[in-house]
Enzyme design. Sequence first.
Site, mmCIF file in Angstrom:
data_model
loop_
_atom_site.group_PDB
_atom_site.id
_atom_site.type_symbol
_atom_site.label_atom_id
_atom_site.label_comp_id
_atom_site.label_asym_id
_atom_site.label_seq_id
_atom_site.Cartn_x
_atom_site.Cartn_y
_atom_site.Cartn_z
ATOM 1 N N ARG A 67 -79.160 -24.139 -7.379
ATOM 2 C CA ARG A 67 -80.000 -23.113 -7.759
ATOM 3 C C ARG A 67 -79.065 -21.641 -7.578
ATOM 4 O O ARG A 67 -79.179 -20.872 -8.325
ATOM 5 C CB ARG A 67 -81.520 -22.741 -7.165
ATOM 6 C CG ARG A 67 -82.097 -21.544 -7.544
ATOM 7 C CD ARG A 67 -83.559 -21.778 -7.405
ATOM 8 N NE ARG A 67 -84.157 -21.128 -8.022
ATOM 9 C CZ ARG A 67 -85.158 -19.772 -7.404
ATOM 10 N NH1 ARG A 67 -85.022 -19.748 -6.199
ATOM 11 N NH2 ARG A 67 -85.947 -19.141 -8.218
ATOM 12 N N HIS A 71 -78.088 -19.115 -10.515
ATOM 13 C CA HIS A 71 -78.504 -17.480 -10.286
ATOM 14 C C HIS A 71 -77.066 -16.823 -10.248
ATOM 15 O O HIS A 71 -77.036 -15.716 -11.020
ATOM 16 C CB HIS A 71 -79.062 -17.157 -9.090
ATOM 17 C CG HIS A 71 -80.501 -17.660 -9.038
ATOM 18 N ND1 HIS A 71 -81.625 -16.883 -8.502
ATOM 19 C CD2 HIS A 71 -81.401 -18.469 -9.950
ATOM 20 C CE1 HIS A 71 -82.803 -17.334 -8.654
ATOM 21 N NE2 HIS A 71 -82.646 -18.382 -9.573
ATOM 22 N N VAL A 75 -76.292 -13.944 -13.391
ATOM 23 C CA VAL A 75 -76.489 -12.548 -13.036
ATOM 24 C C VAL A 75 -75.006 -12.055 -13.132
ATOM 25 O O VAL A 75 -74.193 -12.416 -11.995
ATOM 26 C CB VAL A 75 -77.168 -12.108 -11.797
ATOM 27 C CG1 VAL A 75 -76.884 -10.786 -11.521
ATOM 28 C CG2 VAL A 75 -78.532 -12.635 -11.933
ATOM 29 N N ASP A 79 -69.293 -15.936 -10.576
ATOM 30 C CA ASP A 79 -68.202 -15.070 -10.006
ATOM 31 C C ASP A 79 -68.464 -14.498 -8.603
ATOM 32 O O ASP A 79 -67.882 -13.970 -7.847
ATOM 33 C CB ASP A 79 -67.976 -13.543 -10.799
ATOM 34 C CG ASP A 79 -69.357 -12.679 -10.528
ATOM 35 O OD1 ASP A 79 -70.247 -13.273 -10.001
ATOM 36 O OD2 ASP A 79 -69.244 -11.421 -10.882
ATOM 37 N N ASN A 99 -84.804 -13.615 -5.844
ATOM 38 C CA ASN A 99 -83.983 -14.536 -4.751
ATOM 39 C C ASN A 99 -84.828 -15.220 -4.029
ATOM 40 O O ASN A 99 -84.103 -16.283 -3.317
ATOM 41 C CB ASN A 99 -83.048 -13.793 -4.169
ATOM 42 C CG ASN A 99 -83.630 -13.216 -3.001
ATOM 43 O OD1 ASN A 99 -84.559 -13.480 -2.771
ATOM 44 N ND2 ASN A 99 -82.738 -12.166 -2.328
ATOM 45 N N HIS A 201 -84.930 -29.154 -11.949
ATOM 46 C CA HIS A 201 -86.309 -29.013 -11.256
ATOM 47 C C HIS A 201 -86.839 -30.571 -10.992
ATOM 48 O O HIS A 201 -87.692 -30.727 -10.616
ATOM 49 C CB HIS A 201 -87.196 -28.242 -12.042
ATOM 50 C CG HIS A 201 -86.959 -26.859 -12.276
ATOM 51 N ND1 HIS A 201 -87.797 -26.037 -12.943
ATOM 52 C CD2 HIS A 201 -86.222 -25.968 -11.556
ATOM 53 C CE1 HIS A 201 -87.176 -24.713 -12.692
ATOM 54 N NE2 HIS A 201 -86.158 -24.960 -11.934
ATOM 55 N N ASP A 262 -82.365 -37.230 -10.977
ATOM 56 C CA ASP A 262 -82.646 -38.253 -11.897
ATOM 57 C C ASP A 262 -83.477 -37.376 -13.104
ATOM 58 O O ASP A 262 -83.641 -36.519 -13.278
ATOM 59 C CB ASP A 262 -83.581 -39.515 -11.304
ATOM 60 C CG ASP A 262 -84.760 -38.991 -10.802
ATOM 61 O OD1 ASP A 262 -85.119 -37.932 -11.179
ATOM 62 O OD2 ASP A 262 -85.513 -40.109 -10.062
HETATM 63 C C1 HEM Z 1 -85.474 -22.795 -17.369
HETATM 64 C C2 HEM Z 1 -85.927 -21.520 -16.616
HETATM 65 C C3 HEM Z 1 -86.087 -21.846 -15.078
HETATM 66 C C4 HEM Z 1 -86.904 -21.186 -14.348
HETATM 67 C C5 HEM Z 1 -88.270 -20.186 -15.030
HETATM 68 C C6 HEM Z 1 -87.007 -21.348 -12.897
HETATM 69 C C7 HEM Z 1 -87.558 -20.869 -12.054
HETATM 70 C C8 HEM Z 1 -87.612 -21.510 -10.732
HETATM 71 C C9 HEM Z 1 -88.463 -20.854 -9.773
HETATM 72 C C10 HEM Z 1 -89.707 -20.020 -10.035
HETATM 73 C C11 HEM Z 1 -88.227 -21.848 -8.608
HETATM 74 C C12 HEM Z 1 -88.929 -21.907 -7.300
HETATM 75 C C13 HEM Z 1 -88.534 -20.625 -6.415
HETATM 76 C C14 HEM Z 1 -89.331 -20.727 -5.319
HETATM 77 O O1 HEM Z 1 -90.291 -20.602 -5.130
HETATM 78 O O2 HEM Z 1 -88.596 -20.932 -4.074
HETATM 79 C C15 HEM Z 1 -87.093 -22.793 -8.926
HETATM 80 C C16 HEM Z 1 -86.382 -23.367 -8.057
HETATM 81 C C17 HEM Z 1 -85.311 -24.049 -8.499
HETATM 82 N N1 HEM Z 1 -84.727 -23.954 -9.526
HETATM 83 FE FE1 HEM Z 1 -85.231 -23.224 -11.141
HETATM 84 N N2 HEM Z 1 -85.744 -22.180 -12.978
HETATM 85 C C18 HEM Z 1 -85.087 -22.422 -14.217
HETATM 86 C C19 HEM Z 1 -84.104 -22.890 -14.510
HETATM 87 C C20 HEM Z 1 -83.236 -23.412 -13.456
HETATM 88 C C21 HEM Z 1 -81.786 -23.913 -13.822
HETATM 89 C C22 HEM Z 1 -81.134 -23.785 -15.163
HETATM 90 C C23 HEM Z 1 -81.398 -24.601 -12.601
HETATM 91 C C24 HEM Z 1 -79.929 -25.008 -12.304
HETATM 92 C C25 HEM Z 1 -79.369 -25.747 -13.261
HETATM 93 C C26 HEM Z 1 -82.386 -24.390 -11.594
HETATM 94 C C27 HEM Z 1 -82.383 -24.879 -10.462
HETATM 95 C C28 HEM Z 1 -83.507 -24.746 -9.525
HETATM 96 C C29 HEM Z 1 -83.551 -25.462 -8.212
HETATM 97 C C30 HEM Z 1 -82.452 -26.595 -7.743
HETATM 98 C C31 HEM Z 1 -84.534 -24.923 -7.414
HETATM 99 C C32 HEM Z 1 -85.091 -25.473 -6.269
HETATM 100 C C33 HEM Z 1 -84.393 -24.554 -5.381
HETATM 101 C C34 HEM Z 1 -84.675 -24.918 -3.628
HETATM 102 O O3 HEM Z 1 -85.479 -25.968 -3.514
HETATM 103 O O4 HEM Z 1 -84.170 -24.139 -2.840
HETATM 104 N N3 HEM Z 1 -83.567 -23.675 -12.343
HETATM 105 N N4 HEM Z 1 -86.677 -22.168 -10.252
HETATM 106 C C1 LIG Z 2 -81.501 -15.510 1.137
HETATM 107 C C2 LIG Z 2 -81.780 -14.031 0.938
HETATM 108 O O1 LIG Z 2 -80.858 -13.167 0.925
HETATM 109 N N1 LIG Z 2 -83.043 -13.645 0.789
HETATM 110 C C3 LIG Z 2 -83.592 -12.306 0.641
HETATM 111 C C4 LIG Z 2 -84.308 -12.124 -0.816
HETATM 112 O O2 LIG Z 2 -84.652 -11.082 -1.044
HETATM 113 C C5 LIG Z 2 -85.662 -10.349 -0.137
HETATM 114 C C6 LIG Z 2 -86.029 -8.976 -0.430
HETATM 115 O O3 LIG Z 2 -86.377 -9.142 -1.826
HETATM 116 C C7 LIG Z 2 -84.851 -10.291 1.302
HETATM 117 O O4 LIG Z 2 -85.946 -9.974 2.346
HETATM 118 C C8 LIG Z 2 -84.410 -11.643 1.572
HETATM 119 O O5 LIG Z 2 -83.549 -11.713 2.737
#
Ligand code: HEM
Ligand SMILES: CC(=O)N[C@H]1CO[C@H](CO)[C@@H](O)[C@@H]1O
Length: 335
Positions: A67, A71, A75, A79, A99, A201, A262
């Site tokens: 992720r 990101h 953004v 880089d 974030n 996801h 998968d």
């Molecule tokens: C298509 C639009 C996308 C949306 C709206 C989206 C939104 C989100 C959101 C809301 C979360 C949960 C964040 C949280 O509450 O902790 C998430 C997690 C995640 N996203 Fe996406 N995402 C998108 C696309 C992507 C893409 C393109 C990738 C990577 C190629 C990606 C990889 C991940 C991963 C791996 C997580 C899990 C992060 C973790 O467990 O630390 N996402 N995403």
């Molecule tokens: C991992 C990280 O940098 N988390 C930051 C995300 O943004 C919030 C505020 O919006 C910070 O409090 C977290 O430390």
Amino acid sequence: MMANHDVKVTLLLHLLVVILCLLPRPSSAQLRQNYYANICPNVESIVRNAVTQKFRQTFVTVPATLRLFFHDCFVNGCDASVIVASTASNKAEKDHPDNLSLAGDGFDTVIKAKAAVDAVDQCRFKVSCADILAMATRDVISLAGGPSYAVELGRLDGLSSTEASVNGRLPQPTFKLNQLTSLFASNGISQTDMIALSGAHTLGFSHCSRFANRIYDYGGRNGAVDPSLNRTYATQLQGMCPRNVDPNVAVNMDPITPRIFDNQYYLNLQQGMGLFTSDQVLRDDKRSRPIVDSWAASSDAFNSAFVASMTRLGRVGVKTSPSQGNIRRDCAVFN
Ligand code: HEM
Ligand SMILES: CC(=O)N[C@H]1CO[C@H](CO)[C@@H](O)[C@@H]1O
Ligand SMILES: *[C@@H]1O[C@H](CO)[C@@H](O)[C@H](O)[C@H]1NC(C)=O
């Protein structure tokens, strides 16, 4: 006289057009595999070893790194600007509220891999943080059982990172197909690539707040559940995420095989088990449904589409000329 002058101007204009066409494209053209072959020949195995060690300590390394790469690329280009720490005078990208789940383990993975690279004399301060993140991302995907692939390299690290630059650049979980498609298009990423990348996801966690709107009071109606959500799954989610749950609680985004990279994500969508609106809409909108169904049916087809899409993601907004970037000594601090 005049006519002769016009001919010259026309010729010059043509020449200019030809020259412009021959110039290398500013974005991706200069990335290439084996970029470090003569600079730091073992860089890929050094990074892989460091990532594997981190992976053995915690599985969160995998989704966190994947992720983080997404990101970073969306953004201000791939880089490593997302890794820069905030200072008293500058709030960096990572401090934007979007974030929230950029788990510290993704940052830590890059910092550790960078330290391993810089411990080798020949490599010290010669490999960019942006490239290390791209390699580490490839490595975590294969460590989780996903496809492995050759990574294009040669990115420089960016020179700016601001919280404000994140505004509007990341997709929201409430997005429908048109919003998703246009945000990805603004990064030069197609709808098909967007559907493939969403397959990420299949791993990782989401905090309850990101989908609470679908299981409680949907559309502002007291107690309503999003009708596109599988009822059994909705009940399970309500159990894990009761109203007023601790904001730190997170659930697996793929409840079936949460630790395996998968194509289960697409099978889940066929059952109404996409966690976000932005997930489920890929199956429910008839324009994207055929692709979802084809990847649910074939993990080979999904794997090769995902690799191609990750390669295109890795080219977004890359910086390759010294005026645009450099190689950071400390990934979290500008040189
Ligand atoms: C298509 C639009 C996308 C949306 C709206 C989206 C939104 C989100 C959101 C809301 C979360 C949960 C964040 C949280 O509450 O902790 C998430 C997690 C995640 N996203 Fe996406 N995402 C998108 C696309 C992507 C893409 C393109 C990738 C990577 C190629 C990606 C990889 C991940 C991963 C791996 C997580 C899990 C992060 C973790 O467990 O630390 N996402 N995403
Ligand atoms: C991992 C990280 O940098 N988390 C930051 C995300 O943004 C919030 C505020 O919006 C910070 O409090 C977290 O430390
Ligand atoms: C809901 O999910 C279950 C499996 O958890 C499945 O058997 C059922 O068919 C799904 N319902 C719909 C409408 O997709």
